[in-house]
Design an enzyme around this catalytic site. Structure first.
Site, PDB file in Angstrom:
ATOM      1  N   ASN A  85       0.927  -1.322   0.151  1.00 28.83           N
ATOM      2  CA  ASN A  85      -0.166  -0.086   0.213  1.00 28.83           C
ATOM      3  C   ASN A  85       1.063   1.321  -0.043  1.00 28.83           C
ATOM      4  OD1 ASN A  85      -2.259   1.753   0.130  1.00 28.83           O
ATOM      5  ND2 ASN A  85      -3.316   0.183   1.418  1.00 28.83           N
ATOM      6  N   HIS A 115      23.102  -0.128  11.721  1.00 28.25           N
ATOM      7  CA  HIS A 115      24.373   0.681  11.849  1.00 28.25           C
ATOM      8  C   HIS A 115      25.151   0.152  12.910  1.00 28.25           C
ATOM      9  CE1 HIS A 115      23.388   3.566   9.063  1.00 28.25           C
ATOM     10  NE2 HIS A 115      22.015   3.866   9.514  1.00 28.25           N
ATOM     11  N   GLY A 142      -0.559  -1.460   8.780  1.00 28.95           N
ATOM     12  CA  GLY A 142      -0.078  -0.065   8.700  1.00 28.95           C
ATOM     13  C   GLY A 142       0.807   0.559   9.633  1.00 28.95           C
ATOM     14  N   THR A 165      10.832  -7.033  15.964  1.00 26.02           N
ATOM     15  CA  THR A 165      12.161  -7.227  16.329  1.00 26.02           C
ATOM     16  C   THR A 165      12.942  -8.573  16.202  1.00 26.02           C
ATOM     17  OG1 THR A 165      11.829  -7.499  18.802  1.00 26.02           O
ATOM     18  CG2 THR A 165      12.132  -5.184  17.620  1.00 26.02           C
ATOM     19  N   ARG A 180       4.458  -8.619  20.048  1.00 26.89           N
ATOM     20  CA  ARG A 180       4.289  -9.857  21.003  1.00 26.89           C
ATOM     21  C   ARG A 180       3.304 -10.553  20.516  1.00 26.89           C
ATOM     22  NH1 ARG A 180       1.935  -5.680  23.013  1.00 26.89           N
ATOM     23  NH2 ARG A 180       0.326  -5.838  24.297  1.00 26.89           N
TER      24      ARG A 180
END
Length: 185
Positions: A85, A115, A142, A165, A180
């Site tokens: 989208n 980084h 979204g 993550t 989670r």
């Protein structure tokens, strides 16, 4: 034998992101993305010609709404019927595979680059690239953010605004920051 920064990036090693060859590749991607984002929708089709040619692969019926941004394009692989989208950003310093039938909501961000954790490494322009894989028929809500090295399983749902993550199992719903699990189907 000299190893180029592009070769280091592809090998998942630390590389200097400000390298001239990598910048030339990013400029080529920006040109293709500009065409995609600038063409009238009827002329652009599902994916503008220059962007489609740049992508690592795009299945039939894959569609990218404008605006869109990617770092390189050649590391992006879209399965049949994938839908991105408006406002999606994919920093494809490593391969990003998005399985068939997967839907990405507006403003989803996928970051393959990390980084250096030491300030001296960041000052030297060091990055490392880690692949992202999203299985078939997943739904990414979204404004979700998917970080480097993450795999999201087939049929998984990532709630809007989630920050992913770590890996998400197939047929699981995750929400929040950090994401989670809330349900397993």
């Amino acid at each position: 034998m000299t190893t180029s920064e592009r070769m280091k990036m592809a090998a998942g090693e630390w590389y200097i992101c400000s390298d001239d060859e990598l910048e030339d590749l990013r400029v080529a991607a920006r040109d293709a993305v500009f065409e995609h984002n600038s063409l009238p929708p009827r002329q652009r089709g599902n994916i503008a010609p220059a962007l489609r040619a740049l992508l690592g692969g795009a299945g039939e019926r894959a569609r990218i709404e404008a605006p869109f941004h990617c770092a390189y394009g050649f590391n992006l692989f879209l399965g049949d019927g994938v839908f991105l989208n408006a406002g999606c950003t994919i920093l494809d310093t490593a391969p990003v595979h998005i399985g068939k039938g997967t839907l990405l909501g507006p403003n989803v961000q996928i970051y393959c680059a990390e980084h250096h954790r030491e300030a001296s490494g960041r000052l030297a322009g060091l990055e490392i690239a880690k692949a992202v894989t999203i299985g078939d028929n997943a739904w990414i809500g979204g404004s979700a953010v998917i970080l480097a090295g993450v795999s999201i399983g087939e049929g998984a749902i990532v709630g809007a605004g989630a920050v992913v993550t770590r890996d998400v199992a197939a047929n699981t719903t995750v929400v929040g920051n950090p994401a989670r699990m809330v349900t397993r189907r």
